[in-house]
Design an enzyme around this catalytic site. Structure first.
Site, mmCIF file in Angstrom:
data_model
loop_
_atom_site.group_PDB
_atom_site.id
_atom_site.type_symbol
_atom_site.label_atom_id
_atom_site.label_comp_id
_atom_site.label_asym_id
_atom_site.label_seq_id
_atom_site.Cartn_x
_atom_site.Cartn_y
_atom_site.Cartn_z
ATOM 1 N N GLY A 47 42.665 37.914 38.768
ATOM 2 C CA GLY A 47 41.706 37.398 37.809
ATOM 3 C C GLY A 47 42.092 37.847 36.412
ATOM 4 O O GLY A 47 42.840 38.814 36.245
ATOM 5 N N GLN A 52 41.209 39.867 27.617
ATOM 6 C CA GLN A 52 42.383 40.639 28.070
ATOM 7 C C GLN A 52 43.673 40.109 27.451
ATOM 8 O O GLN A 52 44.693 40.796 27.478
ATOM 9 C CB GLN A 52 42.498 40.594 29.597
ATOM 10 C CG GLN A 52 41.418 41.406 30.307
ATOM 11 C CD GLN A 52 41.629 41.381 31.801
ATOM 12 O OE1 GLN A 52 41.216 40.456 32.471
ATOM 13 N NE2 GLN A 52 42.296 42.398 32.328
ATOM 14 N N CYS A 101 42.674 46.385 37.832
ATOM 15 C CA CYS A 101 42.534 45.554 36.637
ATOM 16 C C CYS A 101 43.872 45.526 35.897
ATOM 17 O O CYS A 101 44.514 46.570 35.753
ATOM 18 C CB CYS A 101 41.447 46.139 35.737
ATOM 19 S SG CYS A 101 41.151 45.185 34.253
ATOM 20 N N LEU A 102 44.253 44.340 35.437
ATOM 21 C CA LEU A 102 45.530 44.216 34.721
ATOM 22 C C LEU A 102 45.523 45.008 33.407
ATOM 23 O O LEU A 102 46.585 45.294 32.862
ATOM 24 C CB LEU A 102 45.852 42.746 34.446
ATOM 25 C CG LEU A 102 46.153 41.897 35.690
ATOM 26 C CD1 LEU A 102 46.267 40.431 35.314
ATOM 27 C CD2 LEU A 102 47.425 42.374 36.387
ATOM 28 N N HIS A 143 33.360 41.404 38.017
ATOM 29 C CA HIS A 143 34.406 42.146 37.287
ATOM 30 C C HIS A 143 34.853 41.348 36.057
ATOM 31 O O HIS A 143 34.936 41.892 34.950
ATOM 32 C CB HIS A 143 35.580 42.408 38.239
ATOM 33 C CG HIS A 143 36.764 43.061 37.612
ATOM 34 N ND1 HIS A 143 37.215 44.312 37.970
ATOM 35 C CD2 HIS A 143 37.618 42.634 36.633
ATOM 36 C CE1 HIS A 143 38.273 44.635 37.235
ATOM 37 N NE2 HIS A 143 38.548 43.628 36.427
ATOM 38 N N GLU A 144 35.119 40.058 36.257
ATOM 39 C CA GLU A 144 35.636 39.237 35.148
ATOM 40 C C GLU A 144 34.571 39.013 34.074
ATOM 41 O O GLU A 144 34.868 39.049 32.879
ATOM 42 C CB GLU A 144 36.172 37.904 35.663
ATOM 43 C CG GLU A 144 37.338 38.008 36.636
ATOM 44 C CD GLU A 144 38.471 38.884 36.143
ATOM 45 O OE1 GLU A 144 38.675 38.991 34.920
ATOM 46 O OE2 GLU A 144 39.151 39.499 36.982
ATOM 47 N N HIS A 147 34.230 41.835 31.730
ATOM 48 C CA HIS A 147 35.222 41.841 30.641
ATOM 49 C C HIS A 147 34.680 41.117 29.412
ATOM 50 O O HIS A 147 34.883 41.565 28.276
ATOM 51 C CB HIS A 147 36.508 41.128 31.078
ATOM 52 C CG HIS A 147 37.465 41.999 31.833
ATOM 53 N ND1 HIS A 147 38.030 43.126 31.285
ATOM 54 C CD2 HIS A 147 37.977 41.894 33.081
ATOM 55 C CE1 HIS A 147 38.848 43.679 32.184
ATOM 56 N NE2 HIS A 147 38.830 42.956 33.276
HETATM 57 NI NI NI Z 1 40.023 43.289 34.949
#
Ligand code: NI
Length: 185
Positions: A47, A52, A101-102, A143-144, A147
């Site tokens: 995701g 991000q 998470c990226l 989660h997304e 962000h």
């Molecule tokens: Ni993330």
């Protein structure tokens, strides 16, 4: 399409609140979505939220869980696009599960998430999304969407002792987590 740079924890862009999008058909948004999908795939993520990639807009892309694991067509990865997503809790119950998470590469931690949510958003084609989600699917969407509100998963953790490097998770013989999905999102 291009692969975008991913912001890492500590950069202020990750703490900002993303703006709603007026026109999902705007060529700039169409290109952003395409670039986000390419960036997520390249980074092996599950995701990605627009902030991000340094864009404060309410756009999320993610790979949903498969309903049927038997259909194993490798090249056929479905990606969901959410524009202006809104989440409503349908339960007070939470469940612990592993998240990555990226923006926090190589780390993971146990995060409590609401088990059932209602998701409303606009799809990439401009159609309305209105779904009830549970389990992993509810988790990745929470989660997304976090962000987009400047929240990273460690800010949701109850116990920071489970924040660890992916490479060290194997030391855990049996932990209370009910899900083990260390997909980076
Ligand atoms: Ni993330």
């Amino acid at each position: 399409m291009s692969i975008l740079k991913i912001a890492r924890m500590g950069h202020p862009v990750l703490r900002g609140r993303a703006e709603a999008i007026d026109d999902p058909a705007d060529p700039e948004i169409v290109r952003l979505v395409a670039d986000m999908v390419e960036t997520m795939m390249d980074a092996n993520g599950r995701g990605l939220a627009a902030n991000q990639v340094y864009v404060q807009k309410q756009v999320v892309v993610y790979i949903p869980p498969r309903d049927n694991e038997e259909g194993d067509e490798e090249d056929d990865v479905e990606v969901v696009v959410l524009i202006n997503p809104r989440i409503e809790a349908l339960s007070e119950e939470t469940e612990d599960g592993w998240e990555g998470c990226l923006s926090l590469p190589e780390l993971c931690g146990i995060v409590p998430r609401i088990t059932r949510v209602r998701l409303r958003a606009i799809a990439a084609d401009g159609s309305a999304i209105d779904q009830e989600l549970s389990g992993y699917h509810a988790r990745v969407v929470q989660h997304e969407c976090d962000h987009l509100n400047g929240i990273l998963y460690p800010m949701r953790m109850r116990d920071l002792s489970s924040l660890m490097f992916d490479s060290e998770v194997s030391h855990l013989a049996s932990e209370p987590a009910t899900e083990t999905d260390d997909g980076q999102s």
